[in-house]
Scaffold this motif. Sequence first.
Motif, PDB file in Angstrom:
ATOM      1  N   TYR B  11       0.834  -1.198   0.000  1.00  0.00           N
ATOM      2  CA  TYR B  11       0.000   0.000   0.000  1.00  0.00           C
ATOM      3  C   TYR B  11       0.874   1.255   0.000  1.00  0.00           C
ATOM      4  N   LYS B  12       1.907   1.219   0.857  1.00  0.00           N
ATOM      5  CA  LYS B  12       2.836   2.341   0.965  1.00  0.00           C
ATOM      6  C   LYS B  12       3.565   2.578  -0.361  1.00  0.00           C
ATOM      7  N   THR B  13       4.033   1.478  -0.954  1.00  0.00           N
ATOM      8  CA  THR B  13       4.752   1.585  -2.226  1.00  0.00           C
ATOM      9  C   THR B  13       3.879   2.255  -3.278  1.00  0.00           C
ATOM     10  N   ILE B  14       2.619   1.809  -3.347  1.00  0.00           N
ATOM     11  CA  ILE B  14       1.710   2.372  -4.347  1.00  0.00           C
ATOM     12  C   ILE B  14       1.557   3.876  -4.127  1.00  0.00           C
ATOM     13  N   ILE B  15       1.365   4.279  -2.862  1.00  0.00           N
ATOM     14  CA  ILE B  15       1.193   5.705  -2.558  1.00  0.00           C
ATOM     15  C   ILE B  15       2.445   6.489  -2.928  1.00  0.00           C
ATOM     16  N   GLN B  16       3.608   5.932  -2.569  1.00  0.00           N
ATOM     17  CA  GLN B  16       4.858   6.640  -2.863  1.00  0.00           C
ATOM     18  C   GLN B  16       5.085   6.783  -4.363  1.00  0.00           C
ATOM     19  N   LYS B  17       4.873   5.668  -5.083  1.00  0.00           N
ATOM     20  CA  LYS B  17       5.084   5.713  -6.532  1.00  0.00           C
ATOM     21  C   LYS B  17       4.100   6.682  -7.186  1.00  0.00           C
ATOM     22  N   GLY B  18       2.859   6.672  -6.696  1.00  0.00           N
ATOM     23  CA  GLY B  18       1.848   7.581  -7.222  1.00  0.00           C
ATOM     24  C   GLY B  18       2.242   9.034  -6.986  1.00  0.00           C
ATOM     25  N   PHE B  19       2.770   9.302  -5.802  1.00  0.00           N
ATOM     26  CA  PHE B  19       3.199  10.649  -5.458  1.00  0.00           C
ATOM     27  C   PHE B  19       4.319  11.117  -6.384  1.00  0.00           C
ATOM     28  N   SER B  23       4.165  14.254  -8.978  1.00  0.00           N
ATOM     29  CA  SER B  23       5.150  15.331  -8.889  1.00  0.00           C
ATOM     30  C   SER B  23       5.795  15.591 -10.246  1.00  0.00           C
ATOM     31  N   LEU B  24       6.109  14.512 -10.961  1.00  0.00           N
ATOM     32  CA  LEU B  24       6.733  14.661 -12.278  1.00  0.00           C
ATOM     33  C   LEU B  24       5.801  15.392 -13.240  1.00  0.00           C
ATOM     34  N   PHE B  26       3.420  17.451 -12.423  1.00  0.00           N
ATOM     35  CA  PHE B  26       3.312  18.824 -11.941  1.00  0.00           C
ATOM     36  C   PHE B  26       4.535  19.642 -12.393  1.00  0.00           C
ATOM     37  N   LEU B  27       5.716  19.031 -12.281  1.00  0.00           N
ATOM     38  CA  LEU B  27       6.963  19.674 -12.674  1.00  0.00           C
ATOM     39  C   LEU B  27       6.922  20.027 -14.163  1.00  0.00           C
ATOM     40  N   TRP B  28       6.479  19.068 -14.965  1.00  0.00           N
ATOM     41  CA  TRP B  28       6.335  19.277 -16.414  1.00  0.00           C
ATOM     42  C   TRP B  28       5.442  20.495 -16.686  1.00  0.00           C
ATOM     43  N   GLU B  29       4.310  20.488 -15.989  1.00  0.00           N
ATOM     44  CA  GLU B  29       3.334  21.567 -16.175  1.00  0.00           C
ATOM     45  C   GLU B  29       3.960  22.928 -15.828  1.00  0.00           C
ATOM     46  N   LEU B  30       4.705  22.959 -14.713  1.00  0.00           N
ATOM     47  CA  LEU B  30       5.343  24.204 -14.256  1.00  0.00           C
ATOM     48  C   LEU B  30       6.338  24.724 -15.289  1.00  0.00           C
ATOM     49  N   ILE B  31       7.190  23.815 -15.782  1.00  0.00           N
ATOM     50  CA  ILE B  31       8.219  24.216 -16.753  1.00  0.00           C
ATOM     51  C   ILE B  31       7.558  24.751 -18.026  1.00  0.00           C
ATOM     52  N   PHE B  45       1.538  19.828 -19.731  1.00  0.00           N
ATOM     53  CA  PHE B  45       1.103  18.450 -19.470  1.00  0.00           C
ATOM     54  C   PHE B  45      -0.412  18.347 -19.529  1.00  0.00           C
ATOM     55  N   SER B  46      -1.079  19.406 -19.033  1.00  0.00           N
ATOM     56  CA  SER B  46      -2.551  19.366 -19.020  1.00  0.00           C
ATOM     57  C   SER B  46      -3.101  19.294 -20.445  1.00  0.00           C
ATOM     58  N   THR B  47      -2.448  19.991 -21.384  1.00  0.00           N
ATOM     59  CA  THR B  47      -2.892  19.944 -22.775  1.00  0.00           C
ATOM     60  C   THR B  47      -2.699  18.542 -23.353  1.00  0.00           C
ATOM     61  N   ILE B  48      -1.517  17.983 -23.050  1.00  0.00           N
ATOM     62  CA  ILE B  48      -1.222  16.625 -23.537  1.00  0.00           C
ATOM     63  C   ILE B  48      -2.237  15.631 -22.968  1.00  0.00           C
ATOM     64  N   ALA B  49      -2.476  15.739 -21.641  1.00  0.00           N
ATOM     65  CA  ALA B  49      -3.391  14.808 -20.978  1.00  0.00           C
ATOM     66  C   ALA B  49      -4.790  14.933 -21.565  1.00  0.00           C
ATOM     67  N   LEU B  50      -5.213  16.169 -21.826  1.00  0.00           N
ATOM     68  CA  LEU B  50      -6.542  16.395 -22.399  1.00  0.00           C
ATOM     69  C   LEU B  50      -6.649  15.716 -23.766  1.00  0.00           C
ATOM     70  N   SER B  51      -5.620  15.962 -24.609  1.00  0.00           N
ATOM     71  CA  SER B  51      -5.599  15.353 -25.937  1.00  0.00           C
ATOM     72  C   SER B  51      -5.599  13.827 -25.819  1.00  0.00           C
ATOM     73  N   PHE B  52      -4.814  13.320 -24.848  1.00  0.00           N
ATOM     74  CA  PHE B  52      -4.734  11.870 -24.605  1.00  0.00           C
ATOM     75  C   PHE B  52      -6.128  11.311 -24.291  1.00  0.00           C
ATOM     76  N   PHE B  53      -6.818  11.971 -23.331  1.00  0.00           N
ATOM     77  CA  PHE B  53      -8.133  11.453 -22.934  1.00  0.00           C
ATOM     78  C   PHE B  53      -9.155  11.562 -24.062  1.00  0.00           C
ATOM     79  N   GLN B  54      -9.081  12.682 -24.810  1.00  0.00           N
ATOM     80  CA  GLN B  54     -10.008  12.835 -25.945  1.00  0.00           C
ATOM     81  C   GLN B  54      -9.801  11.723 -26.962  1.00  0.00           C
ATOM     82  N   GLN B  55      -8.537  11.449 -27.245  1.00  0.00           N
ATOM     83  CA  GLN B  55      -8.239  10.435 -28.266  1.00  0.00           C
ATOM     84  C   GLN B  55      -8.477   9.013 -27.759  1.00  0.00           C
TER      85      GLN B  55
END
Lengths: 246, 265
Positions: B11-19, B23-24, B26-31, B45-55
């Motif tokens: 459970y801990k591993t999943i939470i840590q890996k998810g975090f 973070s990655l 978020f960092l992409w989005e910031l840059i 990243f948000s634009t990419i993710a949106l396009s990803f989900f649409q497609q």
Amino acid sequence: MLYIDNVGKSFINNGISVNVLSNITFRVLSGEFFCLLGPSGSGKTTLLRCIGGYEKVTSGTIKLNNHTVSAPGIDRIMVFQGFDQLFAWKTVSGNIEYPLKVNGISRVERRERTEKYLSLVGLHNYANYYPFQLSGGMKQRTAIARALALEPPLLLMDEPFGNLDAITRHTLQRELLRIKDETNTTVLFVTHDIDEAITLGDRILIFSRQGTVKSQIENNLNRPRIPSMPGYASLWANIYETLGEG
Amino acid sequence: MLNNNKSESIYKTIIQKGFILLSLMFLWELIARSGIFNELLFPRFSTIALSFFQQVQNGYLIEITLVSLSLIFKGLLISLIIALLLSFLAMMGNFFHNLVEVLNSIFHPLPGIALLPVAMLWFGLSEASIIFIIAHSVIWPMVISFLTGLKSIPRINIEVGQNIGLKGPALIWGVMLPAASPYILSGIKIGWARAWRSAIAAEMVFGAVGTAGGLGWHIFKTRYDFDIVGTFAALLTIMVVGIVVEELFFNSIENRTIKRWNMIV
């Protein structure tokens, strides 16, 4: 039942032929508990492996119930010393049941035999354990149950208790004798421990370090055999003398 | 108690890996938002993710991913069979062992993509060419892994197998394969990663097979059309598939087999 007739075995090592066994002759009777006793390197394990069909003899013949032994077979099941003889990917009951399945025994009978031999070795509460979850003694019990479940005419045991602590070893020796009485199987047992040979064997074949038979000793002590009983000490001394310097 | 601890640590591993993943992103989005790079070349990243989900929603990404996955699956299956046969052949004696070793040292260093021109000459502009490239890049590392596994089987396992009456294929299936299972699984995992890479590479060079192109072709095409968001959405797809296969598929197989048997090497 088992005839070992003038058996010799040599290995070629760096171009030189080394004799491991020579002129070994004896017979094991049906229902007997027969011990091979000798120092390390006396060839007793090699002989057992020849009887098991894992190695070929250089000279002489090995016959089990009038058939010459040439390959491993289910009429002689081997119990090894190593704890890794169980299949790590099968549970305790899986290890016992699988050989039965391989040999075309019906599902119903497989279940029955697995239950029976699990109880016989006292592991019915551990049926669903995997080998890595077991102690050394429990692993050897499982290996014995697996061998017995095939109901072979001859059980070959290669120092099966050699890696166990003294207390577990004594318990398993007693249990093996009880199981042998209940199943009336024939046992050929290799050991380098004089006490083990006396405790278990009806007859004891003593090997020299050169791989020859020194002597064959009848053991008529009453069971259970304990070191303080009359006759035990003199038998022990007799065997010890015979073994000599090997 | 022990079980409880184990599930807690998973459970801990999943939470840590998810975090870490969040973070990655978020960092992409910031840059991207900082304006250091041209947003056409470094989309948010948000634009990419949106396009990803649409497609994903309109089925297009799923469709082309399935095209690539089906190529990979066929390539892996062929490789698995050939690698197993070669490994068992190598176990049959010194000559065959040398033979397989020589084949391995000839072909293992040869990049699959370098064989594409040959594959196109031999198999034409067909699926077979890409499958050939995949199989080539998968078979050799797989053979190394399988062979290590077969050599590591304790002799006592084989002897017990022979004792209970197993011979030939029955001995292989009943004892040798399960006894070598940690190495066989790791060989398949390595094979999967290799297959994924070479399939994408081959598709990019090779283009569409018939009417349908896979992810590699799609990446190439979106770059050509200067649809950089689309390119990144395709790259994201590759990562998502990789994580799903690694974490869900292979992990659950391992949990049910070698981890359960404590056969981890």
